[in-house]
Write a protein that holds these residues in place. Structure first.
Motif, PDB file in Angstrom:
ATOM      1  N   PHE A  81       0.826  -1.209   0.000  1.00 20.79           N
ATOM      2  CA  PHE A  81       0.000   0.000   0.000  1.00 20.79           C
ATOM      3  C   PHE A  81       0.859   1.258   0.000  1.00 20.79           C
ATOM      4  O   PHE A  81       1.998   1.248   0.466  1.00 20.79           O
ATOM      5  N   TYR A  87       1.097  -3.068  10.468  1.00 21.66           N
ATOM      6  CA  TYR A  87       0.306  -3.168  11.699  1.00 21.66           C
ATOM      7  C   TYR A  87       1.127  -2.580  12.835  1.00 21.66           C
ATOM      8  O   TYR A  87       2.167  -3.131  13.209  1.00 21.66           O
TER       9      TYR A  87
ATOM     10  N   LEU B 182      -5.311  -0.337   6.824  1.00 25.90           N
ATOM     11  CA  LEU B 182      -4.881  -1.417   7.705  1.00 25.90           C
ATOM     12  C   LEU B 182      -5.799  -2.615   7.541  1.00 25.90           C
ATOM     13  O   LEU B 182      -5.360  -3.758   7.500  1.00 25.90           O
ATOM     14  N   GLN B 184      -7.715  -3.193   4.877  1.00 21.80           N
ATOM     15  CA  GLN B 184      -7.539  -3.725   3.521  1.00 21.80           C
ATOM     16  C   GLN B 184      -6.307  -4.609   3.471  1.00 21.80           C
ATOM     17  O   GLN B 184      -6.301  -5.657   2.830  1.00 21.80           O
ATOM     18  N   SER B 185      -5.267  -4.148   4.168  1.00 22.32           N
ATOM     19  CA  SER B 185      -4.038  -4.921   4.232  1.00 22.32           C
ATOM     20  C   SER B 185      -4.308  -6.291   4.858  1.00 22.32           C
ATOM     21  O   SER B 185      -3.821  -7.315   4.377  1.00 22.32           O
ATOM     22  N   ALA B 186      -5.110  -6.301   5.918  1.00 21.58           N
ATOM     23  CA  ALA B 186      -5.453  -7.564   6.567  1.00 21.58           C
ATOM     24  C   ALA B 186      -6.274  -8.450   5.625  1.00 21.58           C
ATOM     25  O   ALA B 186      -6.103  -9.675   5.597  1.00 21.58           O
ATOM     26  N   MET B 188      -6.010  -8.493   2.364  1.00 22.88           N
ATOM     27  CA  MET B 188      -5.059  -9.048   1.405  1.00 22.88           C
ATOM     28  C   MET B 188      -4.227 -10.153   2.053  1.00 22.88           C
ATOM     29  O   MET B 188      -3.811 -11.089   1.392  1.00 22.88           O
TER      30      MET B 188
END
Lengths: 362, 289
Positions: A81, A87, B182, B184-186, B188
């Motif tokens: 991203f 995290y 965050l 969206q990252s999870a 993915m």
């Protein structure tokens, strides 16, 4: 590793059309960039490939399989991203290993893969740290590590370098290119920086207002652009565009001078019609015997090259000269035009009619 | 006021005078806030005869601990009531915070048509606006009809219904501000909605959840009206017990004050420990960090 096909894909947000009638085929192991100004639909398209957005219409196929409605967690695509999206409550090691943990891999395997990724990205010393304790460049590498560790079908990168400072960006660009050359995998890279797109991609898709303008190799995009937008968006310094008319003698009139055109392209043009003439800086050579006489407005010294802004009563041009040729603001200089470097566009539609790529083919 | 202050700054007072003024205002505020607790604590140590004398000062001339001894040794009654309060507060907090977080997360993430999320959110807020006494009687009737009168469940249900809106409202603001990338990252990384909530969102919203839990706990610990309406005897909590010291033969000041101190102490200690979280939680979302 996988090939992707986007077939008549549309995305609407209410009455706003973000992406329209997009057809795109990304080959297996190809590195493709989506290039365009902000708001052109490139990130929306990436999000649809990722599964974070669902197309309003159309299909997305992975290796012939329809994945249009498959949730992101089942696609096995990895994404980096723009803001990294690390995290904050997990260490670097946990960040990199999280996707593997979600997949219930055993601890030893996770540790091994995390160590491999850390080795490759020079993150070994910081595995125990938290994202807030890292520099910008390290965070960026952790974001990459999170993607690499998974062995995904497709890599998706959303402006991964835009948060880095200029020096680090160029350095990371080279590292990225090397990494992806090793990985030999399918990757889609979103950027508004033409240098990133040009240097890293096998092919570039140029977007504007949600419409795909051109999908071609970097050199094709540069030397054989589909239209005026692509031609002016790609290239630095930007292409100069002036009005030109084809005279009865089959010569192009612009800047009060006449330019002879190669025979082969004359068939595409109409006598008496006006066109947009595009000239790239490197095709405009400062020469005392040059047919065009113009005044120097401004000189930009970049070290390896010098950019000269010129003007006359007929319009403005940007030319390039070598640093050894002294040109000062206020000087009158001669310019030689290279007829093989001409671009001609339709004035209304902007579609390219003559390009250097075309001239060379003939 | 501002004019006076700037006047004071340019003439007369000088920097020391200005500082004294500020300290004075703070002391006044502290006095107003703390005076009742001072009187309460004083009264809990005041010998019985001093309550009737009109010459006694704010602080007793002699100290006695007999009320504490009496209150804390009253055949275990006080401990039973203390236990009631702890059980009711703990159950209310756990239920209200868990449910409230899930409701708020759902409202923040689901795309409901017709602005339903806003409407549901507002409904939760509006139920906080009317005087509580208006529904105390309906609650009494409801609990009686369900056969829950004078049980822990009755008090807990009443308290949850009062505190859930605060939790939902507070957490909604938090979840709406939660960085979308965050999650969206999870996604993915392979997470479904539950994994996303428990592994990523929850750990990062601990300050907000702590705030919600504290506010809920304070409310439940202090609440009197509903507790007395639906749990007058077996499920009696500390505030209800205190009201029992006001009898038809007069108010039993000493034990009442001792009991009051016993109730206030845990709240104060908890608030002191949690003040860092409280301030962070209540102001989060106000300024984008």
């Amino acid at each position: 590793m996988a090939g992707l096909i986007l077939s008549n894909v549309w995305k609407k947000f209410g009455s706003v059309v973000a992406v329209q009638a997009l057809d795109l085929e990304i080959r297996d192991r190809e590195f493709v960039s989506f290039l365009g100004p902000s708001g052109c639909g490139k990130t929306t398209t990436l999000n649809m490939i990722a599964g974070l957005e669902t197309p309003s219409e159309g299909q997305i196929l992975m290796d012939g399989l329809d994945v249009t409605k498959v949730p992101p967690r089942l696609r096995n695509f990895a994404m980096v991203f723009q803001g990294y999206a690390l995290y904050p409550h997990m260490t670097v090691a946990d960040n990199i290993g999280f996707a593997l943990k979600v997949r219930n891999l055993d601890k030893a395997e996770i540790a091994k893969r995390v160590a491999d990724a850390a080795e490759r990205l020079e993150l070994k010393e910081v595995l125990g740290r938290y994202p807030r304790q890292l520099s910008g460049g390290q965070r960026q590498r952790v974001a990459l590590g999170r993607a690499f560790v998974r062995d995904p079908h497709v890599f998706l990168l959303d402006e991964p370098l835009s948060n880095l400072d200029a020096v680090l960006r160029v350095q990371t660009r080279v590292e990225l290119k090397r990494l992806f050359a090793d990985l030999d995998t399918t990757a889609v890279y979103v950027t508004h920086d033409q240098a990133e797109a040009m240097t890293m991609s096998d092919r570039i898709a140029v977007f504007r207002h949600g419409v795909l303008q051109q999908f071609a190799s970097p050199l094709d995009i540069y030397r054989n652009p589909a239209n005026r937008f692509v031609a002016t968006f790609v290239g630095s310094p930007p292409m100069s565009v002036v009005e030109a008319t084809l005279g009865d003698d089959n010569q192009l009139r612009a800047f009060g001078t006449s330019i002879a055109l190669p025979e082969a392209v004359l068939g595409k043009l109409k006598v008496g019609k006006s066109y947009d003439l595009g000239l790239r800086a490197e095709d405009l050579v400062l020469a005392p015997d040059g047919q065009l006489k113009m005044r120097v407005d401004l000189v930009e010294h970049l070290g390896a090259q010098t950019i000269v802004h010129l003007s006359s009563s007929q319009g403005r041009l940007i030319a390039q000269s070598s640093p050894t040729e002294p040109a000062k603001a206020g000087d009158m200089v001669g310019i030689r035009l290279d007829p093989a470097g001409l671009y001609l566009f339709d004035r209304q539609s902007g579609a390219a009619i003559v390009t250097p790529g075309l001239i060379r083919q003939n | 006021m501002a004019a006076n202050l700037s006047h004071a700054a340019t003439s007369g007072f000088g920097p020391i005078g200005r500082r004294l003024l500020v300290v004075g205002i703070i002391l006044l505020a502290l006095l107003v806030t703390l005076a009742p607790f001072f009187v309460l604590f004083g009264n809990s140590l005041r010998p019985a005869d001093e309550f009737l004398s009109d010459k006694s000062g704010l602080w007793p001339s002699q100290l006695t601990f007999e009320y504490y001894a009496a209150v804390l040794s009253a055949n275990g009654t006080t401990f039973r009531i203390l236990l009631n309060s702890v059980i009711v507060t703990a159950a209310t907090t756990v239920i209200a915070v868990t449910t409230g977080c899930l409701v708020a997360y759902g409202l923040a993430r689901l795309k409901l048509p017709f602005r339903l999320s806003t409407i549901i959110g507002l409904t939760f807020l509006i139920v906080r606006f009317y005087p509580k006494i208006t529904i105390a009687i309906p609650y009494f009737v409801l609990m009686r009809d369900f056969g829950l009168r004078d049980t822990y469940a009755a008090v807990v249900i009443a308290h949850v219904s009062m505190t859930l809106p605060i939790v939902v409202w507070l957490m909604l603001a938090f979840f709406e501000d939660f960085p979308k990338q965050l999650e969206q990252s999870a996604m993915m990384d392979g997470c479904g909605i539950l994994r996303r909530f428990f592994s990523i969102v929850l750990p990062l919203t601990v300050p907000a959840i702590a705030t919600a839990a504290l506010l809920t706990a304070f409310f439940s610990w202090n609440e009197f009206l509903f507790a007395s309406a639906v749990g007058p005897l077996n499920a009696k909590t500390l505030p209800v017990e205190i009201s029992g010291f006001i009898t038809d033969k007069g108010t039993v000041w000493g034990p009442m004050s001792a009991m009051g101190t016993v109730i206030v102490l845990p709240v104060m200690v908890l608030a002191l420990i949690a003040q860092r979280y409280l301030v962070r939680g209540l102001t989060a979302g106000a300024v984008k960090g």
